[in-house]
Design an enzyme around this catalytic site. Sequence first.
Site, PDB file in Angstrom:
ATOM      1  N   GLU A  94      -5.879  -8.141   0.224  1.00 54.90           N
ATOM      2  CA  GLU A  94      -6.529  -7.783   1.496  1.00 54.90           C
ATOM      3  C   GLU A  94      -7.971  -7.412   1.237  1.00 54.90           C
ATOM      4  OE1 GLU A  94      -4.778  -4.720   4.012  1.00 54.90           O
ATOM      5  OE2 GLU A  94      -2.760  -5.478   3.576  1.00 54.90           O
ATOM      6  N   GLU A 100       0.800  -1.230   0.000  1.00 52.63           N
ATOM      7  CA  GLU A 100       0.000   0.000   0.000  1.00 52.63           C
ATOM      8  C   GLU A 100       0.835   1.285   0.000  1.00 52.63           C
ATOM      9  OE1 GLU A 100      -3.130   0.181   2.861  1.00 52.63           O
ATOM     10  OE2 GLU A 100      -4.127  -1.604   2.074  1.00 52.63           O
TER      11      GLU A 100
END
Length: 450
Positions: free
Chosen positions: A357, A173
């Site tokens: 995720e 991320e």
Amino acid sequence: MDGTSPHDGRALSGLRFSAATAAFQVEGARTADGRGRTIWDDFVDTPGNVSDGSTAEPGPDSYHRVDEDIALLSGLGVDRYRFSISWTRVIPDIGASQSINETGLDYYDRLVDVLLAADITPEPTLYHWDLPVALEAVGGWLNRDTAHHFADYASVVAGRLGDRVRHWYTINEPASTSLQGYALGELAPGRALLFDALPTVHHQLLAHGLAAPMLREHGALQAAPTLNHSLILPATETETDLAAAGLLDAIMNRLFTDPLLVGEYPDLSAFGVQMPFADGDMELIAAPNEVYGFNYYNPITVRSADGELPFEMVPTPGAATTGFGPMWPIRPDTMRDFLIDLHERYGAQLPPIIISENGAAFPEPETTTTEIVDTERIDYLSSHLSAVLEAKAAGVRIDGYTVWSLLDNFEWAEGWPQRFGLVHVDMNTGTRTPKASYRWYRDLIAAANA
Ligand code: FCB
């Protein structure tokens, strides 16, 4: 049951299932066996930064209880476990005298062996936000050298684990680090540089681009970053709100997909920023990856604003919300639409997607002696799996799905109260108690593999 129901084993077959955690969020043991300090140690040790004042310890204490975690993974029947490696357990002091901490590496070496013995493929992430403090002291991700330090670290880890680990994630991320860590200061390192933070995007992508070939030299079959995306919804159809949504989409999404998939940045002139790339960088960043790691939680609704930023996030009308409240709306249809758009926009440049995720936190008790019946989490996961299946049915190549998270853990600036686990963890005793969602995921994986 309809054809795309996540409970229909045939529709799910072919997907590989995983559950995820990250080192700083589950390991605890921040000073054990020579671990060095990271920006998250500084962040949690500064009063006022973490909502509940917690410091990531003792918590799940996976550093000492990893066998219990692996038994839980075995019980789920997952194909893979996505965990992360702590840079400063491996190299505690970056700098002139840097040396490798073999004891830190031993922990991951054993974790890999126990996973393999349990027939679970280890899938480590090399960087899940825990930058060594020594690197932050010289600019952190604003400094191009950090990318080279990361590649050196990747090569050390691959040298030790690469004979058994074939599936790696490089950087987790980068958008969260750049936007929340360097632009807004909500996450470590807590800097509020607004658009001046954008060079941190380039250096993280470069870090991936430098590390991935090294991992492949050590036998990697997968060396990809994980990208968090959100579908951006304009609050109204007015020209100004549509423009605001376009700007946020550029920063949250296109700023990552374009360089990785076509080797160029979107037009950043509206932000007055030039990306600091040197000759050859974009080729490294756009070198094809085996998979595209895709993290998705929620859409973001935005309207135009006149403050320091030209946009402002607002609640998504009509959507149910998670434990984070109105800014974490539950809209699985936006995940499906984003996936389809990604596929249509990038075509053959887009490798097969792994959902790396997906999950949600809801208010749950700190302690429990019985199974928590987390129906809201089951509904969240189930509806997002349906979205994945709908995207697959529309032609998007998706190979895997990963629940965030195996365990309740340290949710960064929110601390302990935001619980994402399939397994409840008592943060004082470390006691693990599977929730109803654990049973649900176990049964779903069994149906998919039947
Ligand atoms: C993601 C992070 C992960 C976790 C979830 C809830 O942005 O990668 O560590 O905190 O959010």
